[in-house]
Design a protein around this motif. Structure first.
Motif, mmCIF file in Angstrom:
data_model
loop_
_atom_site.group_PDB
_atom_site.id
_atom_site.type_symbol
_atom_site.label_atom_id
_atom_site.label_comp_id
_atom_site.label_asym_id
_atom_site.label_seq_id
_atom_site.Cartn_x
_atom_site.Cartn_y
_atom_site.Cartn_z
ATOM 1 N N ALA A 1 -28.480 29.999 -15.677
ATOM 2 C CA ALA A 1 -28.262 29.950 -17.122
ATOM 3 C C ALA A 1 -27.599 28.656 -17.580
ATOM 4 O O ALA A 1 -27.507 28.402 -18.790
ATOM 5 C CB ALA A 1 -27.405 31.145 -17.551
ATOM 6 N N ALA A 2 -27.112 27.824 -16.662
ATOM 7 C CA ALA A 2 -26.398 26.606 -17.033
ATOM 8 C C ALA A 2 -27.361 25.585 -17.642
ATOM 9 O O ALA A 2 -28.484 25.418 -17.192
ATOM 10 C CB ALA A 2 -25.704 26.015 -15.817
ATOM 11 N N VAL A 3 -26.889 24.894 -18.681
ATOM 12 C CA VAL A 3 -27.666 23.823 -19.310
ATOM 13 C C VAL A 3 -26.769 22.593 -19.437
ATOM 14 O O VAL A 3 -25.549 22.705 -19.601
ATOM 15 C CB VAL A 3 -28.211 24.229 -20.690
ATOM 16 N N LEU A 4 -27.378 21.429 -19.362
ATOM 17 C CA LEU A 4 -26.628 20.189 -19.525
ATOM 18 C C LEU A 4 -26.189 20.036 -20.980
ATOM 19 O O LEU A 4 -26.920 20.398 -21.914
ATOM 20 C CB LEU A 4 -27.475 18.995 -19.104
ATOM 21 N N THR A 5 -25.010 19.454 -21.164
ATOM 22 C CA THR A 5 -24.457 19.386 -22.499
ATOM 23 C C THR A 5 -23.466 18.233 -22.599
ATOM 24 O O THR A 5 -23.312 17.432 -21.674
ATOM 25 C CB THR A 5 -23.776 20.726 -22.844
ATOM 26 N N CYS B 1 -25.132 19.104 -29.024
ATOM 27 C CA CYS B 1 -24.317 18.244 -28.166
ATOM 28 C C CYS B 1 -23.450 17.295 -28.995
ATOM 29 O O CYS B 1 -22.275 17.073 -28.674
ATOM 30 C CB CYS B 1 -25.210 17.442 -27.230
ATOM 31 N N ALA B 2 -24.023 16.723 -30.051
ATOM 32 C CA ALA B 2 -23.268 15.791 -30.890
ATOM 33 C C ALA B 2 -22.090 16.490 -31.557
ATOM 34 O O ALA B 2 -20.980 15.950 -31.603
ATOM 35 C CB ALA B 2 -24.192 15.170 -31.938
ATOM 36 N N VAL B 3 -22.307 17.689 -32.069
ATOM 37 C CA VAL B 3 -21.231 18.400 -32.756
ATOM 38 C C VAL B 3 -20.190 18.900 -31.758
ATOM 39 O O VAL B 3 -18.981 18.874 -32.039
ATOM 40 C CB VAL B 3 -21.803 19.545 -33.613
ATOM 41 N N ASP B 4 -20.623 19.354 -30.580
ATOM 42 C CA ASP B 4 -19.650 19.736 -29.560
ATOM 43 C C ASP B 4 -18.728 18.568 -29.226
ATOM 44 O O ASP B 4 -17.509 18.726 -29.108
ATOM 45 C CB ASP B 4 -20.363 20.206 -28.288
ATOM 46 N N GLY C 1 -11.640 22.537 -33.601
ATOM 47 C CA GLY C 1 -12.129 21.190 -33.855
ATOM 48 C C GLY C 1 -13.207 21.084 -34.902
ATOM 49 O O GLY C 1 -13.681 19.979 -35.176
ATOM 50 N N VAL C 2 -13.584 22.196 -35.523
ATOM 51 C CA VAL C 2 -14.702 22.127 -36.468
ATOM 52 C C VAL C 2 -14.318 21.363 -37.733
ATOM 53 O O VAL C 2 -15.174 20.732 -38.364
ATOM 54 C CB VAL C 2 -15.227 23.539 -36.806
ATOM 55 N N ARG C 3 -13.045 21.402 -38.127
ATOM 56 C CA ARG C 3 -12.648 20.623 -39.312
ATOM 57 C C ARG C 3 -12.893 19.143 -39.092
ATOM 58 O O ARG C 3 -13.396 18.442 -39.975
ATOM 59 C CB ARG C 3 -11.168 20.866 -39.619
ATOM 60 N N GLN C 4 -12.503 18.665 -37.923
ATOM 61 C CA GLN C 4 -12.750 17.255 -37.615
ATOM 62 C C GLN C 4 -14.243 16.962 -37.626
ATOM 63 O O GLN C 4 -14.684 15.979 -38.222
ATOM 64 C CB GLN C 4 -12.165 16.907 -36.245
ATOM 65 N N ALA C 5 -15.033 17.801 -36.962
ATOM 66 C CA ALA C 5 -16.475 17.576 -36.915
ATOM 67 C C ALA C 5 -17.076 17.582 -38.314
ATOM 68 O O ALA C 5 -17.927 16.738 -38.635
ATOM 69 C CB ALA C 5 -17.138 18.637 -36.048
ATOM 70 N N ARG C 6 -16.650 18.510 -39.157
ATOM 71 C CA ARG C 6 -17.197 18.597 -40.513
ATOM 72 C C ARG C 6 -16.889 17.327 -41.293
ATOM 73 O O ARG C 6 -17.745 16.778 -42.004
ATOM 74 C CB ARG C 6 -16.627 19.819 -41.226
ATOM 75 N N GLU C 7 -15.645 16.831 -41.189
ATOM 76 C CA GLU C 7 -15.272 15.602 -41.888
ATOM 77 C C GLU C 7 -16.121 14.418 -41.404
ATOM 78 O O GLU C 7 -16.651 13.636 -42.210
ATOM 79 C CB GLU C 7 -13.795 15.295 -41.648
ATOM 80 N N LEU C 8 -16.265 14.294 -40.095
ATOM 81 C CA LEU C 8 -16.928 13.121 -39.546
ATOM 82 C C LEU C 8 -18.442 13.169 -39.724
ATOM 83 O O LEU C 8 -19.086 12.121 -39.843
ATOM 84 C CB LEU C 8 -16.567 12.971 -38.074
ATOM 85 N N VAL C 9 -19.024 14.357 -39.759
ATOM 86 C CA VAL C 9 -20.459 14.463 -40.036
ATOM 87 C C VAL C 9 -20.766 13.859 -41.400
ATOM 88 O O VAL C 9 -21.793 13.196 -41.594
ATOM 89 C CB VAL C 9 -20.913 15.931 -39.942
ATOM 90 N N ARG C 10 -19.863 14.046 -42.356
ATOM 91 C CA ARG C 10 -20.068 13.473 -43.694
ATOM 92 C C ARG C 10 -19.966 11.953 -43.677
ATOM 93 O O ARG C 10 -20.559 11.282 -44.525
ATOM 94 C CB ARG C 10 -19.043 14.054 -44.675
ATOM 95 N N LEU C 11 -19.200 11.403 -42.733
ATOM 96 C CA LEU C 11 -19.022 9.958 -42.660
ATOM 97 C C LEU C 11 -20.063 9.271 -41.778
ATOM 98 O O LEU C 11 -20.200 8.049 -41.836
ATOM 99 C CB LEU C 11 -17.629 9.631 -42.098
ATOM 100 N N ALA C 12 -20.773 10.029 -40.965
ATOM 101 C CA ALA C 12 -21.680 9.440 -39.978
ATOM 102 C C ALA C 12 -22.751 8.586 -40.652
ATOM 103 O O ALA C 12 -23.282 8.935 -41.707
ATOM 104 C CB ALA C 12 -22.320 10.540 -39.140
#
Length: 251
Positions: free
Chosen positions: A31-35, A95-98, A138-149
């Motif tokens: 079941a393992a997947v690369l990430t 993967c990018a959001v993780d 960590g989702v707050r950080q990801a949400r902020e940075l997705v807007r800046l990407a």
């Protein structure tokens, strides 16, 4: 899965590295997947390298304890799993959001910028993915940075530089600003530019501005400010003050 990811993986990973990944996967649970860093490298946006092999297993699976392998558990379902040269990887947006949730902010933005730059994800892909991570660490950080990407960022340090400027509450510069001559021809690109103020912010370790182009910009009234890793990580406040002075102080 389109062949574009296979071709990208061949460019990004040596045959020896691909064989190492295949050998490691053979001893992992099915079941393992690369990430994380590993899948990001195969997709072409591995701007934050890691020697460790990163895999993710579904909720409830026991995590293997093996040297050189970082095993991640998850409560999210595997919505998007892709085959890249025979290696099963979580989808690029996942993967990018993780990584954006778990890395420091400068490198997290660099990963998101790179994922957009190579075409592995679209802004909508990242926005949809970050919504699926709602409530996770960590989702707050990801949400902020997705807007800046921004896909126009050309290197990891350029993303870092843009984030320092953002955190310093300065106006957002335009990445890879094209500067044209009187005939309308593009003479050069500035890493980060303010067209109206004619101010350019350049990462000195990866600058594509040679001396003739620099001189030409100076004759056109441009003020260029160059920064290195020492500025980015040693004294970002001074970096912000320097850009602010160029933008707002009279000549």
């Amino acid at each position: 899965m389109t062949d574009v990811y296979d071709e990208t993986a061949r460019r990004e990973a040596s045959p020896a590295e691909l064989e190492r990944l295949r050998a490691a996967v053979r001893v992992l649970p099915p079941a393992a997947v690369l990430t994380h860093h590993t899948a990001a490298m195969l997709y072409g946006f591995g701007v934050v390298p890691a020697d460790t092999l990163h895999v993710t297993l579904p909720a409830g699976a026991s995590l293997p304890q093996r040297r050189g392998i970082a095993a991640h558990g998850t409560v999210l379902p595997f919505v998007d799993v892709r085959d890249v040269l025979g290696l099963r990887c979580l989808g690029p947006a996942r993967c990018a959001v993780d990584l954006a949730r778990q890395l420091g902010r400068p490198d997290a933005l660099a990963v998101l910028d790179a994922a957009l730059r190579v075409g592995a994800c679209t802004p909508d892909d990242l926005a949809d993915e970050v919504t699926r991570h709602d409530g996770l660490r960590g989702v707050r950080q990801a949400r902020e940075l997705v807007r800046l990407a921004d896909p126009r960022a050309r290197c990891r340090q350029e993303s870092h530089l843009r984030l320092v400027i953002h955190d310093g509450l300065l106006p957002a510069p335009e990445p890879q600003l094209a500067v044209r001559d009187d005939a309308g021809r593009v003479r050069c690109h500035v890493d980060l530019g303010y067209a109206e103020e004619r101010v350019g912010v350049v990462y000195d370790g990866d600058s594509r501005l040679d001396q003739p182009r620099h001189n030409w910009l100076e004759t056109r009234g441009w003020r260029l400010r160059y920064f290195t890793d020492d500025d980015l990580f040693g004294d970002p406040d001074l970096l912000v003050q320097t850009v602010r002075a160029a933008l707002y102080h009279p000549r």
